[in-house]
Every structure is written in C-alpha cells, then in structure tokens.
Design a protein around this motif. Structure first.
Motif, PDB file in Angstrom:
ATOM      1  N   GLU A  23       0.791  -1.381  -0.092  1.00  0.00           N
ATOM      2  CA  GLU A  23       0.057  -0.096   0.069  1.00  0.00           C
ATOM      3  C   GLU A  23       0.879   1.189  -0.059  1.00  0.00           C
ATOM      4  O   GLU A  23       0.564   2.276  -0.777  1.00  0.00           O
ATOM      5  CB  GLU A  23      -0.865   0.004   1.381  1.00  0.00           C
ATOM      6  CG  GLU A  23      -2.075  -0.911   1.027  1.00  0.00           C
ATOM      7  CD  GLU A  23      -3.158  -0.272   0.371  1.00  0.00           C
ATOM      8  OE1 GLU A  23      -3.108   0.848   0.032  1.00  0.00           O
ATOM      9  OE2 GLU A  23      -4.159  -1.382  -0.054  1.00  0.00           O
ATOM     10  N   ALA A  24       1.804   1.196   0.771  1.00  0.00           N
ATOM     11  CA  ALA A  24       2.736   2.232   0.848  1.00  0.00           C
ATOM     12  C   ALA A  24       3.809   2.512  -0.431  1.00  0.00           C
ATOM     13  O   ALA A  24       4.365   3.459  -0.560  1.00  0.00           O
ATOM     14  CB  ALA A  24       3.586   2.301   2.169  1.00  0.00           C
ATOM     15  N   GLY A  25       3.807   1.502  -1.168  1.00  0.00           N
ATOM     16  CA  GLY A  25       4.657   1.455  -2.268  1.00  0.00           C
ATOM     17  C   GLY A  25       6.282   1.392  -1.876  1.00  0.00           C
ATOM     18  O   GLY A  25       7.033   2.171  -2.615  1.00  0.00           O
ATOM     19  N   VAL A  26       6.421   0.691  -0.984  1.00  0.00           N
ATOM     20  CA  VAL A  26       7.945   0.697  -0.386  1.00  0.00           C
ATOM     21  C   VAL A  26       8.437  -0.572  -0.899  1.00  0.00           C
ATOM     22  O   VAL A  26       7.964  -1.606  -1.127  1.00  0.00           O
ATOM     23  CB  VAL A  26       7.739   0.512   1.280  1.00  0.00           C
ATOM     24  CG1 VAL A  26       9.159   0.146   1.761  1.00  0.00           C
ATOM     25  CG2 VAL A  26       7.052   1.576   1.717  1.00  0.00           C
ATOM     26  N   ALA A  27       9.908  -0.401  -1.544  1.00  0.00           N
ATOM     27  CA  ALA A  27      10.720  -1.336  -1.959  1.00  0.00           C
ATOM     28  C   ALA A  27      11.294  -2.131  -0.914  1.00  0.00           C
ATOM     29  O   ALA A  27      11.723  -1.577   0.128  1.00  0.00           O
ATOM     30  CB  ALA A  27      11.639  -1.121  -2.966  1.00  0.00           C
ATOM     31  N   TYR A  28      11.320  -3.468  -0.564  1.00  0.00           N
ATOM     32  CA  TYR A  28      11.837  -4.263   0.339  1.00  0.00           C
ATOM     33  C   TYR A  28      12.238  -5.496   0.044  1.00  0.00           C
ATOM     34  O   TYR A  28      11.919  -5.991  -1.104  1.00  0.00           O
ATOM     35  CB  TYR A  28      10.881  -3.791   1.585  1.00  0.00           C
ATOM     36  CG  TYR A  28       9.584  -5.016   1.485  1.00  0.00           C
ATOM     37  CD1 TYR A  28       9.700  -6.336   1.962  1.00  0.00           C
ATOM     38  CD2 TYR A  28       8.651  -4.699   0.698  1.00  0.00           C
ATOM     39  CE1 TYR A  28       8.339  -7.154   1.756  1.00  0.00           C
ATOM     40  CE2 TYR A  28       7.474  -5.405   0.444  1.00  0.00           C
ATOM     41  CZ  TYR A  28       7.444  -6.636   1.112  1.00  0.00           C
ATOM     42  OH  TYR A  28       6.424  -7.453   0.823  1.00  0.00           O
ATOM     43  N   GLU A  29      13.123  -6.258   0.780  1.00  0.00           N
ATOM     44  CA  GLU A  29      13.330  -7.612   0.668  1.00  0.00           C
ATOM     45  C   GLU A  29      12.604  -8.452   1.582  1.00  0.00           C
ATOM     46  O   GLU A  29      12.975  -8.057   2.757  1.00  0.00           O
ATOM     47  CB  GLU A  29      14.996  -7.746   0.632  1.00  0.00           C
ATOM     48  CG  GLU A  29      15.430  -9.142   0.472  1.00  0.00           C
ATOM     49  CD  GLU A  29      16.987  -9.221   0.838  1.00  0.00           C
ATOM     50  OE1 GLU A  29      17.555 -10.571   1.006  1.00  0.00           O
ATOM     51  OE2 GLU A  29      17.751  -8.241   0.933  1.00  0.00           O
ATOM     52  N   PHE A  30      12.174  -9.274   1.007  1.00  0.00           N
ATOM     53  CA  PHE A  30      11.466 -10.402   2.139  1.00  0.00           C
ATOM     54  C   PHE A  30      12.404 -11.423   2.384  1.00  0.00           C
ATOM     55  O   PHE A  30      12.815 -12.231   1.520  1.00  0.00           O
ATOM     56  CB  PHE A  30      10.004 -10.898   1.466  1.00  0.00           C
ATOM     57  CG  PHE A  30       9.366 -11.860   2.517  1.00  0.00           C
ATOM     58  CD1 PHE A  30       8.982 -11.326   3.410  1.00  0.00           C
ATOM     59  CD2 PHE A  30       9.428 -13.186   2.042  1.00  0.00           C
ATOM     60  CE1 PHE A  30       8.245 -12.252   4.579  1.00  0.00           C
ATOM     61  CE2 PHE A  30       8.749 -13.990   3.154  1.00  0.00           C
ATOM     62  CZ  PHE A  30       8.257 -13.730   4.208  1.00  0.00           C
TER      63      PHE A  30
END
Length: 209
Positions: A23-30
């Motif tokens: 929703e926040a459009g955050v790029a992250y590594e899972f």
C-alpha cells in the motif's frame, strides 16, 4: 528495508505487513524464516531480534519486531500512503489516530486471542470441545462488533482505509481458512468490507509474493 517473516505465505501477521508495504509502495526485501527448522533461533537472527520471533523489520541499522509496531512504523514513515491519519495536533486527528490504534489492538486482543484459544482446543493434542465452542462464541462477539461499526462507516476505524483494516482483514483471512463454518455468514457488512479489502491489489500481491 528488509522484512523477516514466516515462510508460510498465509501467516496473517506477515500478510498484513506485506500488504501495508505494498500500500505504501515501499521497495523491500522479504527474508523468509523457517520456524520449523529453527531459523528464528540462530545467532544471526537473534542478533536482529533477541526475542527470536517473526515478523521483524529492519530499516538500515534499525530493527523492529512486533507486527503492530511495524504497521505503525510503515504508516508513519510513508504518510502519503494514508494508512494512518496525519497528526496535525488537532483533536480530530488525535482521535482518528486513537481509533485506528483501538482497532489494530482489537484484531490482536479479540479476534486473534479467541482464534488461538480455538486452535488449541479444537486442533491441539487434547481436544476440548467446550472450550473450542466458547472460543468460537468470542470470535462471533468480535465479528458482531465489526458488523456494528461498519453500519456507521465504510472502513473499520475511520472514513478512510487504514492499517486497522489490514490488521482485521488478515485475521478474517485466517478465520475463514480454518474455522469449519463460514465465520461471516451472519455478518453481511463484514463480508462486504472484507471483499473490498481482499480485492485491493496490495492484499492479493501480499499473498502471491
């Protein structure tokens, strides 16, 4: 930013955080953590979270466990997402944020607590039908509260979609998967609300990721 979470894509605590990040459009590594293999107890993971629990979020050198705290961090770090009302110091904004906090906690202390009680009594090594039935009654009491709230507004906490919706929808997802009967059969407003939340691209993306 990294999110350490269960390898089970249907884990509701991980699900709500993945959806919030989307929703926040955050790029992250899972980073999947296999609890069955004890990967949450390794020295490398305990250095991130001494409690040895997932989910845990890292943002640079900052490490944050506890899913509800992570929800708030994501929302406040990305105010444009609208996941929580902005705090402008007015009573209206303070009350709106408090309402979001109320229903984020509600998902944990009412729906989740009763779900765990049911799980142990119904699916544990020593089934206890009476306790299981009592837990289901508690779940329905909570769903009745949501049904009443949704008669007043379109979303759980305020007039806008928020982390309270993600928190409660992730619990509804778990209940619908595990309970023997449809938990939403008697709650048309909750059913309609849940359909709207689960249809959001963020929610479907979180399950597919």
């Amino acid at each position: 930013m990294k999110l350490y979470g269960s390898t089970n894509k249907q884990s509701f605590n991980t699900l709500k955080l993945r959806a919030a990040l989307a929703e926040a459009g955050v790029a992250y590594e899972f980073v999947p953590v296999d609890l069955d293999k004890g990967e949450n107890k390794t020295p490398s993971f305990l250095a991130i979270n001494p409690h040895g629990k997932v989910p845990t979020l890292t943002d640079g050198t900052f490490s944050l466990p506890e899913s509800n705290a992570i929800l708030w961090y994501i929302a406040d770090a990305h105010p444009a997402s609208g996941l929580v009302p902005k705090n402008d110091g007015t009573p209206a904004s303070l009350q709106a944020r408090a309402r979001v906090a109320q229903f984020v906690d509600f998902a944990q202390t009412t729906l989740y607590a009763a779900y765990v009680e049911w799980w142990i009594a119904a699916l544990g090594d020593e089934p206890d039908p009476e306790t299981a039935a009592s837990a289901v009654a508690k779940i329905h009491r909570g769903l009745g509260v949501l049904e009443t709230v949704l008669a007043e507004r379109a979303w759980i906490a305020t007039t806008s979609f928020s982390i309270a919706d993600l928190s409660n929808a992730s619990m509804i997802f778990a209940l619908a998967r595990k309970l023997p009967d449809d938990p939403l059969a008697k709650y048309p407003r909750v059913r309609d609300w849940y359909a709207r939340v689960s249809a959001r691209p963020s929610f479907s993306a979180a399950l597919a990721r």
